[in-house]
Design a protein around this motif. Structure first.
Motif, short mmCIF file in Angstrom:
data_model
loop_
_atom_site.label_atom_id
_atom_site.label_comp_id
_atom_site.label_asym_id
_atom_site.label_seq_id
_atom_site.Cartn_x
_atom_site.Cartn_y
_atom_site.Cartn_z
N PHE A 1 6.21 -5.94 -4.30
CA PHE A 1 6.39 -7.36 -4.15
C PHE A 1 6.89 -7.51 -2.40
N PHE A 2 7.44 -6.36 -2.05
CA PHE A 2 8.14 -6.62 -0.17
C PHE A 2 7.49 -5.72 0.38
N ILE B 1 10.74 3.57 -15.72
CA ILE B 1 11.48 3.61 -14.45
C ILE B 1 10.26 3.42 -13.13
N THR B 2 9.64 4.60 -13.30
CA THR B 2 8.85 4.92 -12.00
C THR B 2 7.84 3.48 -11.71
N LEU B 3 7.25 3.10 -12.73
CA LEU B 3 6.34 2.16 -12.71
C LEU B 3 7.23 0.79 -12.35
N VAL B 4 8.24 0.33 -12.93
CA VAL B 4 9.23 -0.61 -12.32
C VAL B 4 9.42 -0.75 -11.14
N LEU B 5 9.84 0.46 -10.42
CA LEU B 5 10.47 0.49 -9.36
C LEU B 5 9.09 0.60 -8.37
N THR B 6 8.04 0.98 -8.71
CA THR B 6 6.85 0.57 -7.94
C THR B 6 6.45 -0.88 -7.88
N MET C 1 0.65 -1.07 0.20
CA MET C 1 0.04 -0.05 0.08
C MET C 1 0.76 1.03 -0.09
N ILE C 2 1.86 1.16 0.95
CA ILE C 2 2.64 2.39 0.92
C ILE C 2 3.45 2.57 -0.46
N ALA C 3 3.97 1.64 -1.13
CA ALA C 3 4.57 1.46 -2.28
C ALA C 3 3.72 2.14 -3.48
N LEU C 4 2.58 1.79 -3.24
CA LEU C 4 1.42 2.07 -4.29
C LEU C 4 1.14 3.58 -4.24
N ILE C 5 0.91 4.17 -2.94
CA ILE C 5 0.58 5.37 -2.82
C ILE C 5 1.87 6.43 -3.15
N LEU D 1 -5.65 -0.44 -10.78
CA LEU D 1 -5.79 -1.84 -10.83
C LEU D 1 -5.59 -2.71 -9.58
N MET D 2 -4.35 -2.07 -9.24
CA MET D 2 -3.66 -2.60 -7.84
C MET D 2 -4.65 -2.02 -6.62
N ALA D 3 -5.15 -0.80 -6.74
CA ALA D 3 -5.88 -0.33 -5.53
C ALA D 3 -7.13 -0.91 -5.53
N GLY D 4 -7.83 -1.29 -6.50
CA GLY D 4 -9.00 -2.19 -6.72
C GLY D 4 -8.91 -3.30 -5.87
N ALA D 5 -7.78 -4.04 -5.71
CA ALA D 5 -7.57 -5.20 -5.09
C ALA D 5 -7.55 -5.04 -3.55
N THR D 6 -7.22 -3.73 -3.32
CA THR D 6 -7.19 -3.39 -1.69
C THR D 6 -8.28 -2.88 -1.26
#
Length: 202
Positions: A199-200, A189-194, A1-5, A135-140
């Motif tokens: 994952f972690f 790069i921003t998308l890949v890093l997020t 969640m932190i990484a997503l925001i 997409l990821m936020a919808g899963a949360t």
């Protein structure tokens, strides 16, 4: 969640900074000899139209994320971050094909038609880069979708208005061509890093 925001915030800031959208508004405003107030108003309207279509599309994509989360347990942990990484790699791969904005001579049309055309163009060019985050936020949960929607809208629109005002008055001078040329790889790069961080940090 932190990484997503955090990733959504970074991407929203970059999206506001990179002149793909606000520079055309500024250029047309200069050509049409709009005042700073007029240029700011048009930028605000165009930015809100752009944010609205992005958030509406994001809501639809969030529904898919929610459905996948309910039916496939590993979705949130593996598939969704993988989508971010894949999308990021795609943008890095495609960044050299990025098309730049050039203001060509056009037939004289009324100021109202110019504004309507800009708003319509911005509405039908939603920010696809941010949709993977929805997409990821919808899963949360829907609360996170709402947070991303507000965050994206406020940062993007206010950033567009700020940069238009600063550049209109000549207070900021940057190499916009270089920044816009590298927009794809910066986004990638921003998308890949997020995606990797997701994952972690869940």
């Amino acid at each position: 969640m932190i990484a997503l925001i955090a990733g959504s915030l970074v991407l929203s800031v970059l999206h506001a900074l990179i002149p793909n959208h606000w520079l055309p508004v500024l250029a047309i405003g200069r050509r049409e000899q709009w005042s700073l107030r007029q240029t700011t108003s048009v930028t605000l309207a165009a930015g809100l139209a752009h944010a609205l279509s992005t958030v509406l599309l994001g809501g639809i994509i969030a529904l898919a994320g929610r459905a996948l989360s309910d039916s496939v347990e590993p979705f949130t942990h593996f598939f969704a971050p993988a989508v971010l990484i894949a999308l990021g790699l795609f943008y890095i791969y495609q960044h050299h094909r990025h098309k730049h904005f050039h203001l060509h001579s056009k037939p004289v049309i009324s100021p109202r038609q110019v504004v309507i055309s800009l708003v319509i163009a911005m509405f039908f060019s939603p920010c696809l880069e941010i949709e993977a985050y929805f997409l990821m936020a919808g899963a949360t949960g829907w609360w996170l979708v709402a947070v991303l929607a507000v965050l994206y809208t406020v940062v993007t629109v206010s950033g567009m208005v700020l940069w238009v005002r600063l550049t209109y008055q000549g207070l900021v001078k940057m190499n916009w061509h270089t920044l816009e040329h590298n927009a794809g790889i910066i986004t990638g790069i921003t998308l890949v890093l997020t995606g990797v961080a997701s994952f972690f940090l869940h």
